[in-house]
Design a protein around this motif. Structure first.
Motif, PDB file in Angstrom:
ATOM      1  N   VAL A 201      36.436 102.131 115.732  1.00  0.00           N
ATOM      2  CA  VAL A 201      36.227 103.476 115.190  1.00  0.00           C
ATOM      3  C   VAL A 201      35.127 103.420 114.129  1.00  0.00           C
ATOM      4  CG1 VAL A 201      38.614 104.221 115.564  1.00  0.00           C
ATOM      5  CG2 VAL A 201      37.989 103.126 113.396  1.00  0.00           C
ATOM      6  N   PHE A 202      34.632 104.594 113.740  1.00  0.00           N
ATOM      7  CA  PHE A 202      33.713 104.628 112.601  1.00  0.00           C
ATOM      8  C   PHE A 202      34.492 104.215 111.361  1.00  0.00           C
ATOM      9  CE2 PHE A 202      31.508 106.371 108.992  1.00  0.00           C
ATOM     10  CZ  PHE A 202      30.199 106.017 109.267  1.00  0.00           C
ATOM     11  N   SER A 203      33.937 103.268 110.591  1.00  0.00           N
ATOM     12  CA  SER A 203      34.659 102.666 109.470  1.00  0.00           C
ATOM     13  C   SER A 203      33.816 102.644 108.204  1.00  0.00           C
ATOM     14  CB  SER A 203      35.064 101.224 109.823  1.00  0.00           C
ATOM     15  OG  SER A 203      35.839 101.187 111.003  1.00  0.00           O
ATOM     16  N   HIS A 204      34.501 102.595 107.073  1.00  0.00           N
ATOM     17  CA  HIS A 204      33.825 102.469 105.781  1.00  0.00           C
ATOM     18  C   HIS A 204      33.381 101.025 105.563  1.00  0.00           C
ATOM     19  CE1 HIS A 204      33.347 102.036 101.434  1.00  0.00           C
ATOM     20  NE2 HIS A 204      33.290 103.357 101.326  1.00  0.00           N
ATOM     21  N   ASN A 205      34.286 100.086 105.789  1.00  0.00           N
ATOM     22  CA  ASN A 205      34.038  98.633 105.741  1.00  0.00           C
ATOM     23  C   ASN A 205      33.936  98.038 104.337  1.00  0.00           C
ATOM     24  OD1 ASN A 205      33.941  98.231 108.623  1.00  0.00           O
ATOM     25  ND2 ASN A 205      31.936  99.233 108.601  1.00  0.00           N
ATOM     26  N   ASP A 206      34.167  98.848 103.299  1.00  0.00           N
ATOM     27  CA  ASP A 206      34.082  98.292 101.942  1.00  0.00           C
ATOM     28  C   ASP A 206      34.969  99.097 100.988  1.00  0.00           C
ATOM     29  OD1 ASP A 206      33.299  96.728  99.803  1.00  0.00           O
ATOM     30  OD2 ASP A 206      31.392  97.766  99.497  1.00  0.00           O
ATOM     31  N   ILE A 207      36.247  99.256 101.361  1.00  0.00           N
ATOM     32  CA  ILE A 207      37.138 100.076 100.526  1.00  0.00           C
ATOM     33  C   ILE A 207      37.766  99.212  99.437  1.00  0.00           C
ATOM     34  CG2 ILE A 207      38.980 101.800 100.501  1.00  0.00           C
ATOM     35  CD1 ILE A 207      38.507 102.269 103.422  1.00  0.00           C
ATOM     36  N   LEU A 208      36.921  98.713  98.550  1.00  0.00           N
ATOM     37  CA  LEU A 208      37.429  98.032  97.365  1.00  0.00           C
ATOM     38  C   LEU A 208      37.923  99.086  96.380  1.00  0.00           C
ATOM     39  CD1 LEU A 208      34.943  98.354  95.096  1.00  0.00           C
ATOM     40  CD2 LEU A 208      33.974  96.523  96.453  1.00  0.00           C
ATOM     41  N   LEU A 209      38.666  98.691  95.388  1.00  0.00           N
ATOM     42  CA  LEU A 209      39.321  99.657  94.511  1.00  0.00           C
ATOM     43  C   LEU A 209      38.327 100.519  93.753  1.00  0.00           C
ATOM     44  CD1 LEU A 209      42.273  97.502  93.131  1.00  0.00           C
ATOM     45  CD2 LEU A 209      42.071  98.765  95.282  1.00  0.00           C
ATOM     46  N   GLY A 210      37.160  99.975  93.433  1.00  0.00           N
ATOM     47  CA  GLY A 210      36.132 100.745  92.749  1.00  0.00           C
ATOM     48  C   GLY A 210      35.461 101.776  93.632  1.00  0.00           C
ATOM     49  N   ASN A 211      35.688 101.700  94.933  1.00  0.00           N
ATOM     50  CA  ASN A 211      35.142 102.682  95.862  1.00  0.00           C
ATOM     51  C   ASN A 211      36.162 103.730  96.278  1.00  0.00           C
ATOM     52  OD1 ASN A 211      32.576 101.626  95.888  1.00  0.00           O
ATOM     53  ND2 ASN A 211      32.854 100.435  97.755  1.00  0.00           N
ATOM     54  N   VAL A 212      37.336 103.713  95.644  1.00  0.00           N
ATOM     55  CA  VAL A 212      38.367 104.719  95.889  1.00  0.00           C
ATOM     56  C   VAL A 212      38.492 105.582  94.635  1.00  0.00           C
ATOM     57  CG1 VAL A 212      40.792 105.162  96.442  1.00  0.00           C
ATOM     58  CG2 VAL A 212      39.625 103.168  97.422  1.00  0.00           C
ATOM     59  N   ILE A 213      38.272 106.879  94.791  1.00  0.00           N
ATOM     60  CA  ILE A 213      38.341 107.818  93.671  1.00  0.00           C
ATOM     61  C   ILE A 213      39.591 108.678  93.816  1.00  0.00           C
ATOM     62  CG2 ILE A 213      37.133 109.623  92.401  1.00  0.00           C
ATOM     63  CD1 ILE A 213      35.613 106.974  92.485  1.00  0.00           C
ATOM     64  N   TRP A 214      40.407 108.699  92.779  1.00  0.00           N
ATOM     65  CA  TRP A 214      41.644 109.468  92.785  1.00  0.00           C
ATOM     66  C   TRP A 214      41.495 110.699  91.904  1.00  0.00           C
ATOM     67  CZ3 TRP A 214      45.748 111.030  95.016  1.00  0.00           C
ATOM     68  CH2 TRP A 214      46.811 111.575  94.312  1.00  0.00           C
ATOM     69  N   ASP A 215      41.686 111.870  92.500  1.00  0.00           N
ATOM     70  CA  ASP A 215      41.658 113.140  91.781  1.00  0.00           C
ATOM     71  C   ASP A 215      43.105 113.619  91.646  1.00  0.00           C
ATOM     72  OD1 ASP A 215      41.430 115.742  90.870  1.00  0.00           O
ATOM     73  OD2 ASP A 215      39.806 116.300  92.234  1.00  0.00           O
ATOM     74  N   ALA A 216      43.686 113.424  90.469  1.00  0.00           N
ATOM     75  CA  ALA A 216      45.095 113.763  90.262  1.00  0.00           C
ATOM     76  C   ALA A 216      45.330 115.261  90.377  1.00  0.00           C
ATOM     77  CB  ALA A 216      45.553 113.250  88.900  1.00  0.00           C
ATOM     78  N   MET A 217      44.356 116.069  89.936  1.00  0.00           N
ATOM     79  CA  MET A 217      44.516 117.519  89.997  1.00  0.00           C
ATOM     80  C   MET A 217      44.655 117.995  91.442  1.00  0.00           C
ATOM     81  SD  MET A 217      44.650 120.204  87.966  1.00  0.00           S
ATOM     82  CE  MET A 217      43.779 119.710  86.468  1.00  0.00           C
TER      83      MET A 217
END
Length: 344
Positions: A201-217
């Motif tokens: 499938v189409f993939s990101h291939n680099d989902i390290l923690l610094g590349n994940v953004i969490w929007d709590a709102m």
């Protein structure tokens, strides 16, 4: 409309980054008053340099990313630009504003980066699983040619036979990860993993923690930095993400998720990917995915281990790439026998 600027931004200093960001803003936000500009230098990345610039609202900031030294040798920057535009259209990426000689400028993703402490929290991990399922359903890319082993071999081919820096060369020799050894491991790994016939499938291939953004709102997870985005074996993205639970600056593989956590994560992911309830996810299919993911975690270690040794040769960023590469390759060696013997 994406601006194509004939501009080289000096990423070696904060002054250079700010100067370059100002010049880019003149082109894409000409109404912003230069004296009112504010800046924030981000330091999470170990490949590129990143600075944010805004006028009045920090959530309306523009990000300017300067490519790391010699990264054009192993990253297709034209493909990266295409990826950002494709993913923005699908609602998975901020807009691309400009490209310049040695970088990109794009929109800001509101939220905070995840950490080793937050990535396993409810509802963050569920949001990550949901967002990855959404990304994996994007109909783009060459599914006949997954990127994993061609890119890994590209890294390998670019590795020097011997480092000019004697201290680096000594550390590599003492670790045992010579080019001959790495070549053998890559060949064996490719044979083992391609025999699984996993979906692509189409993939990101680099989902390290610094590349994940969490929007709590918004209770939403988003991914950034698509420079390695391409079609790949579907379990790889998940495996790579689980490996990143260990962290980067202080790597601790005791943080690698347990089998129970992995199965909960995979159940959530598969329910969103297939559009079914979590209770409808088949137990046997869940076991297959668990095996696939842990086997592909081995490929993630070798991929980034070889990448890190290559970075050690070219990068000007102050980071112990040799130490990181050896750590990843050691974890591959530690888990290889166990994961090779997993059966569906």
């Amino acid at each position: 409309m994406v601006a194509n600027l004939d501009l080289v931004v000096d990423g070696s200093s904060i002054k250079g980054l700010k100067s370059g960001a100002r010049e880019i803003v003149r082109h894409i936000r000409p109404n912003w008053k230069e004296n009112d500009l504010q800046f924030k230098v981000y330091t999470d990345g170990i490949t590129n340099q990143l600075i944010g610039v805004w006028h009045e609202d920090q959530n309306d900031q523009i990000l300017v990313r300067v490519y790391g030294n010699k990264t054009e040798l192993f990253i297709d920057r034209n493909l990266e630009k295409k990826n950002v535009q494709i993913l923005n259209k699908a609602g998975c990426s901020p807009p691309l504003y400009a490209s310049f000689t040695n970088g990109l400028s794009y929109g800001f993703t509101k939220g905070v980066t995840t950490t080793t402490a937050t990535i396993t929290e409810d509802p963050i991990w569920q949001a990550v699983a949901r967002e990855l399922a959404k990304l994996h359903k994007i109909e783009e890319g060459d599914r006949e040619n997954p990127m994993l082993f061609p890119k890994m071999k590209q890294f390998f081919d670019l590795l020097p036979s011997k480092f000019e820096d004697q201290s680096k060369q000594k550390r590599i020799e003492e670790s045992g990860y010579t080019k001959d050894k790495l070549a053998q491991e890559i060949e064996e790994l490719e044979s083992h993993l391609t025999s699984l016939k996993c979906p692509v499938v189409f993939s990101h291939n680099d989902i390290l923690l610094g590349n994940v953004i969490w929007d709590a709102m918004q209770q939403k997870a988003s991914f950034i930095d698509y420079e390695y985005g391409a079609c790949n074996y579907q379990p790889y993205d998940i495996a790579n993400h689980f490996n990143e639970f260990a962290g980067v600056d202080e790597v601790d593989y005791s943080r690698y998720p347990s089998k129970d956590f992995q199965k909960s994560w995979l159940r959530c992911y598969l329910s969103h990917y297939k559009g079914i309830s979590s209770s409808a996810v088949d137990a046997q299919e869940l076991e297959i995915w668990y095996v696939w993911v842990n086997k592909f975690s081995l490929a993630s270690h070798v991929f980034w281990g070889v990448w890190a040794l290559l970075q050690a040769y070219h990068s000007s960023i102050d980071f112990d790439f040799i130490g990181y590469g050896i750590t990843r390759l050691n974890e591959y060696s530690n888990k290889k026998k166990e994961y090779f013997h997993l059966k569906c």
